[in-house]
Scaffold this active site. Structure first.
Site, mmCIF file in Angstrom:
data_model
loop_
_atom_site.group_PDB
_atom_site.id
_atom_site.type_symbol
_atom_site.label_atom_id
_atom_site.label_comp_id
_atom_site.label_asym_id
_atom_site.label_seq_id
_atom_site.Cartn_x
_atom_site.Cartn_y
_atom_site.Cartn_z
ATOM 1 N N LYS A 229 0.845 -1.196 0.000
ATOM 2 C CA LYS A 229 0.000 0.000 0.000
ATOM 3 C C LYS A 229 0.880 1.246 0.000
ATOM 4 O O LYS A 229 1.672 1.468 0.898
ATOM 5 C CB LYS A 229 -0.902 -0.012 1.231
ATOM 6 C CG LYS A 229 -1.733 1.256 1.421
ATOM 7 C CD LYS A 229 -2.487 1.217 2.746
ATOM 8 C CE LYS A 229 -3.128 2.566 3.085
ATOM 9 N NZ LYS A 229 -3.786 2.544 4.421
ATOM 10 N N ASP A 234 -2.710 10.453 3.772
ATOM 11 C CA ASP A 234 -4.134 10.128 3.853
ATOM 12 C C ASP A 234 -4.857 11.164 4.702
ATOM 13 O O ASP A 234 -4.781 11.127 5.931
ATOM 14 C CB ASP A 234 -4.316 8.727 4.448
ATOM 15 C CG ASP A 234 -5.788 8.328 4.527
ATOM 16 O OD1 ASP A 234 -6.611 8.958 3.831
ATOM 17 O OD2 ASP A 234 -6.098 7.394 5.292
ATOM 18 N N LYS A 241 -10.157 13.065 8.306
ATOM 19 C CA LYS A 241 -9.667 12.668 9.617
ATOM 20 C C LYS A 241 -9.574 13.880 10.540
ATOM 21 O O LYS A 241 -9.285 14.990 10.085
ATOM 22 C CB LYS A 241 -8.254 12.073 9.497
ATOM 23 C CG LYS A 241 -8.129 10.750 8.780
ATOM 24 C CD LYS A 241 -6.664 10.338 8.720
ATOM 25 C CE LYS A 241 -6.458 9.030 7.983
ATOM 26 N NZ LYS A 241 -6.936 7.883 8.755
ATOM 27 N N ASP A 252 1.486 6.250 5.904
ATOM 28 C CA ASP A 252 0.462 5.386 5.315
ATOM 29 C C ASP A 252 0.941 4.695 4.044
ATOM 30 O O ASP A 252 0.199 3.927 3.452
ATOM 31 C CB ASP A 252 -0.816 6.191 5.036
ATOM 32 C CG ASP A 252 -2.073 5.341 5.204
ATOM 33 O OD1 ASP A 252 -1.992 4.303 5.885
ATOM 34 O OD2 ASP A 252 -3.128 5.717 4.659
ATOM 35 N N ASP A 311 -12.252 7.157 4.053
ATOM 36 C CA ASP A 311 -11.021 6.938 4.812
ATOM 37 C C ASP A 311 -10.608 5.469 4.824
ATOM 38 O O ASP A 311 -9.571 5.124 5.386
ATOM 39 C CB ASP A 311 -11.200 7.459 6.243
ATOM 40 C CG ASP A 311 -9.876 7.620 6.972
ATOM 41 O OD1 ASP A 311 -8.836 7.699 6.298
ATOM 42 O OD2 ASP A 311 -9.885 7.675 8.219
ATOM 43 N N GLU A 313 -9.565 3.797 2.242
ATOM 44 C CA GLU A 313 -9.133 3.847 0.846
ATOM 45 C C GLU A 313 -8.017 2.870 0.520
ATOM 46 O O GLU A 313 -7.835 2.478 -0.633
ATOM 47 C CB GLU A 313 -8.680 5.272 0.494
ATOM 48 C CG GLU A 313 -7.235 5.632 0.837
ATOM 49 C CD GLU A 313 -6.928 5.553 2.332
ATOM 50 O OE1 GLU A 313 -5.768 5.267 2.678
ATOM 51 O OE2 GLU A 313 -7.832 5.775 3.155
ATOM 52 N N ARG A 315 -7.611 -0.291 1.111
ATOM 53 C CA ARG A 315 -8.060 -1.575 0.559
ATOM 54 C C ARG A 315 -8.528 -1.429 -0.891
ATOM 55 O O ARG A 315 -8.499 -2.403 -1.651
ATOM 56 C CB ARG A 315 -9.159 -2.157 1.438
ATOM 57 C CG ARG A 315 -10.467 -1.410 1.454
ATOM 58 C CD ARG A 315 -11.316 -1.723 2.668
ATOM 59 N NE ARG A 315 -10.702 -1.200 3.889
ATOM 60 C CZ ARG A 315 -11.177 -1.390 5.116
ATOM 61 N NH1 ARG A 315 -12.277 -2.097 5.300
ATOM 62 N NH2 ARG A 315 -10.575 -0.873 6.160
#
Length: 461
Positions: A229, A234, A241, A252, A311, A313, A315
């Site tokens: 990933k 993010d 967030k 992230d 949020d 995202e 996956r």
């Protein structure tokens, strides 16, 4: 000389006695009179991280003793010997101890890892003490592992202002060039043309274009595909967030950093395999182009996904990359991602949760993790929770309501995109050390890459 390498063999080195707490009294009795008197006078007892410098006849430091603590200390801290490096004066040192096997390897590797500093934006000096590689360890192999770990740490520690999708691509290209790997990148609107709609949807709101990085190395042996990933920052998207949750989001892309670190180790040692590394690199930003709660996205696999939280995202971008990986049916697919807060709540920052449907693979990995002191913890692909990721108006839900089993439902979501490849393993890592520990300074960290490196010959054998 790099702080991540050993001192040259054959150089004169002062002895560093590694002393367990329960063996300290016996060791002190082996010393000659003046040395014993000195060590006793300073109260050395072999406590974890304790150091005593031992003078020679001329008064200069001639040797040192370092405490390894008791069994509980070593189990809790890992890399106890790493804590000694920064407490020793400059010069070459050699281990003097009864350590062997995995214990000696851990001490030597910990020493190397203690030499890591992140000095890109501020001056930071690594410890000046150097270690001659102990007899009985493969020094070159440990240096390769330390270099892979350092790469992962550097990438995670770099702030998003300097580590967006294009910079992550540049890091992958530099690695490919170093080891003669092939690399292809699909960027921006070309993602739609190439059928990666979810990578495009997540990244389209940012002025820094999303992309899929595809690196290949090796032309013989079993096929291993690593998927990481690469969400370089993010914000949470339109489900923004709170500030307290956004502060660490430079990490992230920790999954991408970890697969690149592992790939570096494998390529540097000339592993006999066909390696592929896939990284969907995006920034989950906010603009008029942002994907929205309630949207239904198409995917490369043909499955539709209802967006119930922007949020969740990671996956989404992983799913498109996993679908591509699955099309070649390699012998093993491994995904790594800083995917869910639920995993952190369940096992904290030290443990790397992993998922597999194969008990034998899990056993091999768990044994390897114990051997190299790189802890992992198996969580289940719990089939009974499959209905939780099925919203009814689309094939899949990216963020099931209720808050239960968040790491498991995310893993189940990803598994839907690996249908042809018989063996798939997923890691929901944290990628960050919140408080400095021996060999692991506060900041970005590798997780499960040493365990995987140890286990892969048997996993792919």
């Amino acid at each position: 000389m790099s702080a991540l390498t050993f001192a040259e063999a054959g150089r004169s080195a002062r002895p560093l006695h590694l002393v367990r707490k329960d063996d300290a009294a016996r060791w002190i009795e082996t010393l000659d009179g003046p040395a014993r008197a000195w060590v006793e006078s300073v109260g050395f007892r072999g406590a974890a991280g304790e150091v005593v410098l031992m003078p020679g006849p001329d008064g200069a430091v001639a040797a040192a003793a370092g405490g390894l603590g008791d069994e509980k200390d070593r189990a809790r801290k890992r890399f106890v010997a790493a804590d000694l490096r920064g407490k020793l004066p400059e010069g070459d040192w050699s281990f003097e101890s009864s350590l062997d096997g995995a214990d000696l390897e851990e001490a030597a590797l910990g020493w190397l890892l203690a030499g890591y500093v992140f000095d890109r934006f501020a001056t930071a000096s690594p410890p000046k003490a150097r270690l001659v590689a102990p007899k009985g360890v493969d020094a070159a192999r440990l240096e390769r592992i330390a270099a892979g770990e350092a790469l992962a740490r550097d990438l995670i520690n770099t702030p998003s202002s300097h580590m967006g999708p294009s910079e992550l691509e540049a890091a992958a290209r530099a690695l490919a060039e170093e080891f003669g790997a092939k690399i292809e990148v699909i960027e921006g609107e070309a993602l739609l043309e190439a059928n990666f709609p979810m990578i495009h949807a997540v990244g389209r709101a940012s002025p820094r274009a999303p992309r899929l990085i595809d690196m290949r190395w090796g032309d013989a042996g079993p096929a291993l595909t690593l998927v990481g990933k690469g969400v370089c920052f993010d914000t949470g998207g339109l489900n923004l967030k709170p500030g307290t949750s956004m502060g660490l989001m430079k990490k992230d892309m920790g999954g991408a950093a970890n697969v690149l670190g592992l790939a570096r180790i494998l390529m540097a040692e000339g592993a006999a395999l066909r390696l592929r590394v896939l990284i969907p690199a995006v920034e989950n930003a906010v603009s008029g182009e942002s994907f929205r709660p309630g949207d239904i996205l198409d995917s490369r696999k043909g499955l539709t996904v209802e967006i119930n939280n922007t949020d969740a995202e990671g996956r989404l971008v992983l799913a498109d990359a996993l679908a591509l990986a699955d099309e070649e049916t390699p012998d093993l697919i491994v995904s790594m991602a800083t995917l869910t807060g639920a995993a952190r709540v369940a096992v904290g920052p030290d443990l790397a949760p992993f998922y597999t449907d194969h008990d034998a693979d899990a056993g091999l990995l768990e044994r390897a993790a114990r051997e190299v002191r790189d802890p992992v913890w198996r969580l289940p692909f719990w089939d009974a929770y499959e209905p939780m990721i099925e919203p009814g108006i689309a094939d899949l839900d990216n963020a099931p309501s209720g808050g239960f089993a968040g790491s498991i439902t995310a893993a189940l979501f990803l598994r839907r995109f690996v249908t042809a490849t018989p063996r798939y393993m997923h890691f929901d890592i944290f990628g960050w050390t919140p408080v400095s520990k021996p060999g692991r300074p506060k900041g970005g960290t590798g997780q499960a890459i040493r365990a995987l490196h140890r286990a892969l010959p048997e996993l792919l054998g």
